[in-house]
Scaffold this motif. Sequence first.
Motif, PDB file in Angstrom:
ATOM      1  N   ARG A 125       0.837  -1.198   0.000  1.00 45.92           N
ATOM      2  CA  ARG A 125       0.000   0.000   0.000  1.00 45.92           C
ATOM      3  C   ARG A 125       0.875   1.252   0.000  1.00 45.92           C
ATOM      4  NH1 ARG A 125      -4.062   0.161   4.940  1.00 45.92           N
ATOM      5  NH2 ARG A 125      -4.786  -1.711   3.865  1.00 45.92           N
ATOM      6  N   LEU A 126       0.408   2.319  -0.649  1.00 49.27           N
ATOM      7  CA  LEU A 126       1.067   3.609  -0.515  1.00 49.27           C
ATOM      8  C   LEU A 126       0.839   4.127   0.904  1.00 49.27           C
ATOM      9  CD1 LEU A 126       0.221   5.417  -3.867  1.00 49.27           C
ATOM     10  CD2 LEU A 126       2.495   4.735  -3.084  1.00 49.27           C
ATOM     11  N   ARG A 127       1.912   4.566   1.546  1.00 45.56           N
ATOM     12  CA  ARG A 127       1.834   4.966   2.945  1.00 45.56           C
ATOM     13  C   ARG A 127       2.521   6.310   3.157  1.00 45.56           C
ATOM     14  NH1 ARG A 127       0.021   0.650   5.840  1.00 45.56           N
ATOM     15  NH2 ARG A 127       0.063  -1.347   4.733  1.00 45.56           N
ATOM     16  N   HIS A 128       1.996   7.070   4.099  1.00 51.25           N
ATOM     17  CA  HIS A 128       2.607   8.350   4.422  1.00 51.25           C
ATOM     18  C   HIS A 128       3.973   8.151   5.057  1.00 51.25           C
ATOM     19  CE1 HIS A 128      -0.613  11.202   3.627  1.00 51.25           C
ATOM     20  NE2 HIS A 128      -1.478  10.365   4.171  1.00 51.25           N
ATOM     21  N   LYS A 129       4.915   9.005   4.686  1.00 49.95           N
ATOM     22  CA  LYS A 129       6.130   9.107   5.459  1.00 49.95           C
ATOM     23  C   LYS A 129       5.825   9.915   6.731  1.00 49.95           C
ATOM     24  CE  LYS A 129       9.334   8.496   1.651  1.00 49.95           C
ATOM     25  NZ  LYS A 129      10.595   8.918   1.003  1.00 49.95           N
ATOM     26  N   ARG A 130       6.617   9.687   7.750  1.00 46.88           N
ATOM     27  CA  ARG A 130       6.339  10.303   9.040  1.00 46.88           C
ATOM     28  C   ARG A 130       6.717  11.785   9.020  1.00 46.88           C
ATOM     29  NH1 ARG A 130       8.521   6.825  11.768  1.00 46.88           N
ATOM     30  NH2 ARG A 130       6.686   5.722  12.513  1.00 46.88           N
ATOM     31  N   LEU A 131       5.738  12.634   9.289  1.00 45.70           N
ATOM     32  CA  LEU A 131       5.981  14.072   9.412  1.00 45.70           C
ATOM     33  C   LEU A 131       4.939  14.677  10.338  1.00 45.70           C
ATOM     34  CD1 LEU A 131       3.691  15.774   7.570  1.00 45.70           C
ATOM     35  CD2 LEU A 131       5.057  14.871   5.709  1.00 45.70           C
ATOM     36  N   ILE A 132       5.189  15.911  10.761  1.00 44.60           N
ATOM     37  CA  ILE A 132       4.275  16.615  11.663  1.00 44.60           C
ATOM     38  C   ILE A 132       4.046  18.021  11.120  1.00 44.60           C
ATOM     39  CG2 ILE A 132       3.894  17.485  14.007  1.00 44.60           C
ATOM     40  CD1 ILE A 132       5.715  15.266  15.044  1.00 44.60           C
ATOM     41  N   LEU A 133       2.771  18.416  11.071  1.00 45.00           N
ATOM     42  CA  LEU A 133       2.392  19.765  10.681  1.00 45.00           C
ATOM     43  C   LEU A 133       1.670  20.427  11.848  1.00 45.00           C
ATOM     44  CD1 LEU A 133       0.843  19.035   7.145  1.00 45.00           C
ATOM     45  CD2 LEU A 133       3.219  19.663   7.670  1.00 45.00           C
TER      46      LEU A 133
END
Length: 303
Positions: free
Chosen positions: A245-253
């Motif tokens: 599956r396409l998955r988000h890379k870890r980041l914070i906004l």
Amino acid sequence: MKMHNADETCGIAQAAVVLGDWWNVLVLREIARGHVRFDALAAGLGLSRNVLTERLGRLVAAGVLRRSLYQRRPVRYEYLLTDAGSALLPLLVAMQDWGDRWVLGDGSLTATAEGDSAEHARVHALAGTRLPDGLALPGTLGADPALVPPDAAATVLFTYPGTGIPWGDPPIPGADGCTLENRLFKDAWPDFRRAGVAVRGISTQLVHEQVEFARSEEVPHLLLSDASHQLAAALGLPVFRGAGRLRHKRLILVLDAERTVRHTLFPVVDIPGAVAESLRLAVDCARTGAGTGSGPWTGTVPG
């Protein structure tokens, strides 16, 4: 576009007819980002008005865009994605992933990024960007809640690859640690709540998977599913393909009460440090932005 007889039953060929050329793809990219009016599209793409008019007409005729009247004198339209157009978002995000990895990168599969990468530059350029109106994701509370609660002084959105996933042997660099991150946000929840800051964890896992995790871990913050890739497409967020599956890379906004990104943390390597820093930035954002929201956020999460 000239087609062979065999193309009449080929889905790839038929999709290529709709997408046409790179301008059509970039028009769809901009509309996914919330630039839905003609002048905003023309300015964002640097495209002549005649060419843009022709491309928009093609996409409307193909059924992936629809026109919505927003002004009568003079007549002005917004161009919005139809269901067929929204179904193209995973394709756009997959194209971005391919470009990041194979054109802008060295082909390595990773859930993080280097400081000199295009992904790093793209995420940090989000500061000052306002979330598109109406963008909402399904979550662990059932209905589609607002990404940024209207009564929150500030909001922290943290994206993560997914919980409870074996990342293979060797594991994908940067993918592990999602359960830890959620637990750390859980531990810091009272501090976020006292400051009037909302917290949302976002992954491309399905809602029922998130619900099971939230229940087992007693997660107090809301988890949202970006399985349809609306948020990734809207902000150009970096993704990777892992465990099918396409998955988000870890980041914070960190966003203010007006839905504008004020701070970005990426890549997130030191997870405890990033959670603590997001709290500091959010508290500062809430303090300096006091009075911009419609009222104090209670932090209450229904049952």
